[in-house]
Scaffold this motif. Structure first.
Motif, mmCIF file in Angstrom:
data_model
loop_
_atom_site.group_PDB
_atom_site.id
_atom_site.type_symbol
_atom_site.label_atom_id
_atom_site.label_comp_id
_atom_site.label_asym_id
_atom_site.label_seq_id
_atom_site.Cartn_x
_atom_site.Cartn_y
_atom_site.Cartn_z
ATOM 1 N N LYS A 1 0.769 -1.169 -0.128
ATOM 2 C CA LYS A 1 0.045 -0.070 -0.065
ATOM 3 C C LYS A 1 0.690 1.212 0.059
ATOM 4 O O LYS A 1 0.616 2.423 -0.397
ATOM 5 N N ILE A 2 1.903 1.086 0.418
ATOM 6 C CA ILE A 2 2.917 2.400 0.678
ATOM 7 C C ILE A 2 3.700 2.579 -0.356
ATOM 8 O O ILE A 2 4.367 1.681 -1.107
ATOM 9 N N GLY A 3 3.539 3.852 -0.913
ATOM 10 C CA GLY A 3 4.454 4.113 -2.392
ATOM 11 C C GLY A 3 5.847 4.403 -1.882
ATOM 12 O O GLY A 3 6.329 4.742 -0.809
ATOM 13 N N GLY A 4 6.814 4.261 -2.733
ATOM 14 C CA GLY A 4 8.091 4.349 -2.601
ATOM 15 C C GLY A 4 8.927 3.151 -2.057
ATOM 16 O O GLY A 4 10.169 3.094 -2.264
ATOM 17 N N ILE A 5 8.335 2.404 -1.424
ATOM 18 C CA ILE A 5 9.118 1.201 -0.778
ATOM 19 C C ILE A 5 9.197 0.088 -1.586
ATOM 20 O O ILE A 5 8.295 -0.368 -2.120
ATOM 21 N N ASP A 6 10.350 -0.069 -1.917
ATOM 22 C CA ASP A 6 10.803 -1.630 -2.894
ATOM 23 C C ASP A 6 10.224 -2.892 -2.322
ATOM 24 O O ASP A 6 9.693 -3.664 -2.982
ATOM 25 N N SER A 7 10.539 -2.945 -0.962
ATOM 26 C CA SER A 7 10.559 -4.230 -0.449
ATOM 27 C C SER A 7 9.749 -3.915 1.094
ATOM 28 O O SER A 7 10.510 -3.692 2.165
ATOM 29 N N PRO A 8 8.530 -3.859 1.132
ATOM 30 C CA PRO A 8 7.792 -3.648 2.633
ATOM 31 C C PRO A 8 7.708 -4.865 3.305
ATOM 32 O O PRO A 8 7.893 -5.814 2.938
ATOM 33 N N VAL A 9 7.410 -4.637 4.750
ATOM 34 C CA VAL A 9 7.240 -5.925 5.612
ATOM 35 C C VAL A 9 5.783 -6.037 5.578
ATOM 36 O O VAL A 9 4.791 -5.398 5.216
ATOM 37 N N VAL A 10 5.656 -7.280 6.043
ATOM 38 C CA VAL A 10 4.078 -7.809 6.014
ATOM 39 C C VAL A 10 3.312 -7.137 7.406
ATOM 40 O O VAL A 10 4.129 -7.134 8.357
ATOM 41 N N ARG A 11 2.173 -6.763 7.161
ATOM 42 C CA ARG A 11 1.463 -5.858 8.000
ATOM 43 C C ARG A 11 0.132 -6.658 8.289
ATOM 44 O O ARG A 11 -0.515 -7.185 7.390
ATOM 45 N N ASP A 12 -0.561 -6.673 9.536
ATOM 46 C CA ASP A 12 -1.810 -6.959 9.550
ATOM 47 C C ASP A 12 -2.766 -6.009 8.856
ATOM 48 O O ASP A 12 -2.803 -4.898 9.028
ATOM 49 N N PRO A 13 -3.719 -6.420 8.005
ATOM 50 C CA PRO A 13 -4.495 -5.620 7.488
ATOM 51 C C PRO A 13 -5.318 -4.823 8.162
ATOM 52 O O PRO A 13 -5.938 -3.776 7.755
ATOM 53 N N LEU A 14 -5.862 -5.235 9.209
ATOM 54 C CA LEU A 14 -6.897 -4.490 9.977
ATOM 55 C C LEU A 14 -6.345 -3.435 10.930
ATOM 56 O O LEU A 14 -6.843 -2.506 10.855
ATOM 57 N N THR A 15 -5.068 -3.780 11.328
ATOM 58 C CA THR A 15 -4.429 -2.526 12.466
ATOM 59 C C THR A 15 -3.271 -1.813 11.656
ATOM 60 O O THR A 15 -2.840 -0.885 12.219
ATOM 61 N N ASP A 16 -2.659 -2.388 10.698
ATOM 62 C CA ASP A 16 -1.801 -1.939 10.031
ATOM 63 C C ASP A 16 -0.450 -1.914 10.792
ATOM 64 O O ASP A 16 0.744 -1.502 10.242
ATOM 65 N N LEU A 17 -0.191 -2.844 11.641
ATOM 66 C CA LEU A 17 0.876 -3.286 12.597
ATOM 67 C C LEU A 17 1.626 -4.095 11.697
ATOM 68 O O LEU A 17 0.899 -4.923 11.323
ATOM 69 N N PRO A 18 2.973 -4.080 11.784
ATOM 70 C CA PRO A 18 3.682 -5.167 11.190
ATOM 71 C C PRO A 18 3.468 -6.364 12.284
ATOM 72 O O PRO A 18 3.400 -6.130 13.495
ATOM 73 N N TYR A 19 3.604 -7.489 11.978
ATOM 74 C CA TYR A 19 3.526 -8.826 12.580
ATOM 75 C C TYR A 19 4.350 -9.740 11.698
ATOM 76 O O TYR A 19 5.053 -9.696 10.612
ATOM 77 N N ILE A 20 4.448 -10.929 12.743
ATOM 78 C CA ILE A 20 5.597 -11.874 12.171
ATOM 79 C C ILE A 20 4.447 -13.382 11.719
ATOM 80 O O ILE A 20 3.973 -13.661 12.839
#
Ligand code: ZN
Length: 258
Positions: free
Chosen positions: A36-55
């Protein structure tokens, strides 16, 4: 009982909980479709509901499996659905790797598909200290980004990429649940899990480990035993909340006939 009949055994469950601290920036990548975030080539995985990164639990489980395979010096095979992944799979239900992490493989003689269910469940890991990370000023919510420059070996052209990372200091709650099935394999399985967690502290979780990413530490580890008779009776006094794992294991011995 014929040779390939699989009798189900169940002695109870052992839950391992604790916190995982990120010591150096960690990158567990999301698929391009979810970006979703523009400009980042390689984003981390995020929870779609909270937008927090998770593992994802699968990331931690895969890492624990490959570290365990390495220490046992198991033969590795490529997996047809993803030829980049090498892992050990076999049809021996007592194999130290397959009984713990699961396996699905065609039997070489009968050509039947054989599945060994995994005794270990690794839950998704969620962020514990999001308030602390909210204040970091990177332009990205809860994360940082880092430039990595790779040089094309043939054309010598630089290929700069922005890689998103969960920053050092982030803490995640972790939970593993182990199904106790064989009394004689209980101690060995739990020791293997502990060993894999220790090995991971000297290894890396996520991408770019050889560049220093993804050093993690496990803290406040706690073991809880739920013997079969607890599930049968619902009596909570039967839950083994002793922090010493050996006491929990000895509490499971003899459960088979309970
Ligand atoms: Zn195996």
């Amino acid at each position: 009982m014929s040779e390939d009949t699989m009798k189900l055994k169940f002695l109870g469950k052992i839950k391992i909980t604790g916190e995982m601290k990120v010591v150096t920036g960690m990158h567990i990548g999301a698929s391009k479709e979810t970006v979703k975030i523009g400009g980042i080539d390689s984003p981390v995985v995020r929870d779609p509901l909270t937008d927090l990164p998770y593992i994802p639990g699968s990331s931690l489980k895969g890492k624990l499996r490959s570290l365990s395979e390495k220490t046992l010096e198991k033969d590795l095979f490529t997996v047809s659905r993803n030829p980049d992944i090498n892992l050990h799979v076999c049809t021996d239900k007592h194999c130290e790797i397959c009984r713990l992490f699961g396996s699905s493989k065609k039997d070489e003689n009968t050509k039947d598909q054989k599945n060994i269910p995994s005794r270990l469940i690794v839950r998704d890991m969620h962020l514990l200290n999001e308030d602390e990370l909210l204040n970091i000023d990177t332009g990205l919510p809860y994360t940082e980004w880092k430039f990595e420059n790779s040089i094309d070996r043939i054309s010598s052209a630089a290929n700069p990429r922005q890689i998103e990372r969960v920053p050092a200091g982030a803490k995640f709650k972790f939970e593993l649940v182990y199904d106790a099935e064989e009394e004689s394999e209980l101690k060995e399985d739990i020791t293997r899990i502990q060993m894999a967690l220790k090995l991971l502290e000297q290894d890396a979780l996520g991408g770019h480990g050889s560049r220093g990413y993804g050093k993690v530490e496990f803290e406040n580890m706690k073991y809880t035993g739920y013997p079969k008779k607890y599930y049968v009776s619902g009596n909570e006094s039967l839950i083994l909340e002793n922090e010493l794992v050996d006491d929990i294991l000895s509490g499971f011995i003899g459960e088979k006939n309970a």
